[in-house]
Design a protein around this motif. Structure first.
Motif, PDB file in Angstrom:
ATOM      1  N   VAL A 168      41.301   6.950  99.370  1.00 38.59           N
ATOM      2  CA  VAL A 168      42.601   7.463  99.814  1.00 38.59           C
ATOM      3  C   VAL A 168      43.332   6.314 100.484  1.00 38.59           C
ATOM      4  O   VAL A 168      42.819   5.712 101.438  1.00 38.59           O
ATOM      5  CB  VAL A 168      42.434   8.651 100.789  1.00 38.59           C
ATOM      6  N   GLY A 169      44.518   5.999  99.970  1.00 35.41           N
ATOM      7  CA  GLY A 169      45.285   4.865 100.494  1.00 35.41           C
ATOM      8  C   GLY A 169      46.134   5.261 101.695  1.00 35.41           C
ATOM      9  O   GLY A 169      46.403   6.444 101.927  1.00 35.41           O
ATOM     10  N   CYS A 170      46.595   4.245 102.431  1.00 36.81           N
ATOM     11  CA  CYS A 170      47.389   4.490 103.639  1.00 36.81           C
ATOM     12  C   CYS A 170      48.715   5.168 103.310  1.00 36.81           C
ATOM     13  O   CYS A 170      49.345   5.771 104.168  1.00 36.81           O
ATOM     14  CB  CYS A 170      47.645   3.176 104.363  1.00 36.81           C
ATOM     15  N   ASP A 171      49.148   5.049 102.054  1.00 37.27           N
ATOM     16  CA  ASP A 171      50.419   5.660 101.640  1.00 37.27           C
ATOM     17  C   ASP A 171      50.192   7.026 100.988  1.00 37.27           C
ATOM     18  O   ASP A 171      51.119   7.610 100.437  1.00 37.27           O
ATOM     19  CB  ASP A 171      51.138   4.733 100.652  1.00 37.27           C
ATOM     20  N   GLY A 172      48.959   7.506 101.025  1.00 32.96           N
ATOM     21  CA  GLY A 172      48.664   8.815 100.430  1.00 32.96           C
ATOM     22  C   GLY A 172      48.243   8.719  98.974  1.00 32.96           C
ATOM     23  O   GLY A 172      47.968   9.749  98.339  1.00 32.96           O
ATOM     24  N   SER A 173      48.201   7.503  98.431  1.00 34.86           N
ATOM     25  CA  SER A 173      47.738   7.361  97.047  1.00 34.86           C
ATOM     26  C   SER A 173      46.244   7.671  96.985  1.00 34.86           C
ATOM     27  O   SER A 173      45.531   7.527  97.974  1.00 34.86           O
ATOM     28  CB  SER A 173      48.021   5.949  96.534  1.00 34.86           C
TER      29      SER A 173
END
Ligand SMILES: [Zn+2]
Length: 346
Positions: A62-67
């Motif tokens: 899970v990426g910091c941008d919600g990806s």
């Protein structure tokens, strides 16, 4: 089965094995880096030819941008939790986080993590709903607890205090979504917004130097920063500079930790007021040990005998619930202490 339809980026790692166990667990990790899923998927350690030979993988990122990234398909075991058995049954998720304690996670990543977990639970009946007790002894008993953490299997902080302390909340939010309930009232407290400072400043500090205090649950968000739970669990000494409405606490009771920034007095509660010294005590046993320091870990230097004695200072220390009192006769070198458990104020 299959993989999550929420995936935005895919880069499959060669680091996996076919699962030897049905999926019945989830393990949330922290990446230690605020990166997008795409960046994390490209980490060296997920590659076949990691120069450091630090071979790893995970099911999801899970990426910091919600990806949301797919690194190892759900049907396969990832190399994530330093424990083969765990990874054979768990879906592992690496979440972008800060690089230092408490390894905080962005709002976007937190929301994406909840969405991903809801989807995982819906597609994996072996997980069903999330169960969290924070109890390492329940490893392998997914009917009681089906969330595990890396720190139980290796000497690591993973998933970091930010995520670890929210595991109950994560479970509550996901389960509320699964059961169609509302997420606005989870069974456990949701992190409150940063409390605003009082509009009428309370300038009367209720604490004095030497008082033993603890932090209230509200203090978790003082100064807009989250205070880790271990800080709340300890007792602290009030330092000499308690001013206005701020109190500086220095060492924790066990002397191992320190908080350096001033804390608003409203976030503190008194555990034990520093006694007004000097005061007189009656000793009614004949063999009360005098010790060279405040604690049973200090050597003995004789006994008081029965009688009335003057206590000039009180400290906490091992082996005495009521603390240790410095006898006036030893005030100069501060090397004659008695357990106040055996002293009665007169
Ligand atoms: Zn981890």
């Amino acid at each position: 089965m299959g993989n999550s339809p929420l995936v935005t980026d895919t880069r499959l790692s060669p680091h996996f094995n076919p699962r030897n166990h049905a999926i019945d667990t989830v393990t949330i990790h922290c990446v230690v880096g605020q990166c997008t899923a795409k960046t994390v998927l490209n980490f060296d350690r997920f590659d076949l030819d990691d120069p450091d030979d630090d071979d790893a993988s995970c099911n999801y990122v899970v990426g910091c941008d919600g990806s949301i990234g797919l690194c190892v398909e759900e049907k396969n075991r990832s190399w994530c939790t330093s424990n083969r058995d765990n990874d054979h049954r768990a879906i592992t998720i690496e979440v972008a986080s800060g690089t230092k304690h408490p390894y905080e996670v962005t709002d976007a990543a937190y929301k994406a993590l909840i969405n991903l977990l809801v989807d995982i639970c819906q597609r994996n009946p072996g997980i069903g709903t999330l169960k969290w007790k924070g109890d390492k002894s329940l490893i392998g008993q997914p009917d009681k607890q089906n969330m595990t953490v890396h720190r139980w299997f290796a000497n690591k902080a993973c998933p970091g205090e930010w995520l670890y302390s929210r595991h109950a909340q994560i479970a509550a939010e996901v389960n509320a979504r699964l059961t169609g309930g509302t997420t606005t009232k989870p069974a456990v407290p949701t992190p409150a917004p940063t409390p605003s400072e009082p509009t009428t400043p309370d300038t009367s500090v209720k604490f004095k130097a030497g008082d033993l205090v603890s932090l209230t649950a509200d203090a978790r968000y003082y100064n807009g920063t989250e205070v880790p739970r271990w800080v709340l669990r300890k007792n602290w000494y009030v330092k000499s500079d308690a001013k206005g409405d701020r109190v500086v606490v220095n060492k924790s009771e066990d002397g191992k930790n320190a908080i350096n920034s001033p804390i608003h007095a409203k976030y503190l509660k008194l555990v034990q007021a520093k006694p007004d010294v000097p005061y007189l005590v009656q000793v009614s046993i004949s063999d009360l040990n005098i010790r060279k320091g405040p604690g049973t870990n200090h050597g003995k230097r004789g006994v008081t005998g029965k009688g009335v004695f003057t206590i000039v200072e009180v400290q906490n220390g091992s082996g005495s619930k009521s603390g240790w009192g410095l006898l006036k006769a030893y005030q100069k070198n501060r090397n004659g202490w008695v357990s106040l458990d055996y002293c009665k104020k007169v």
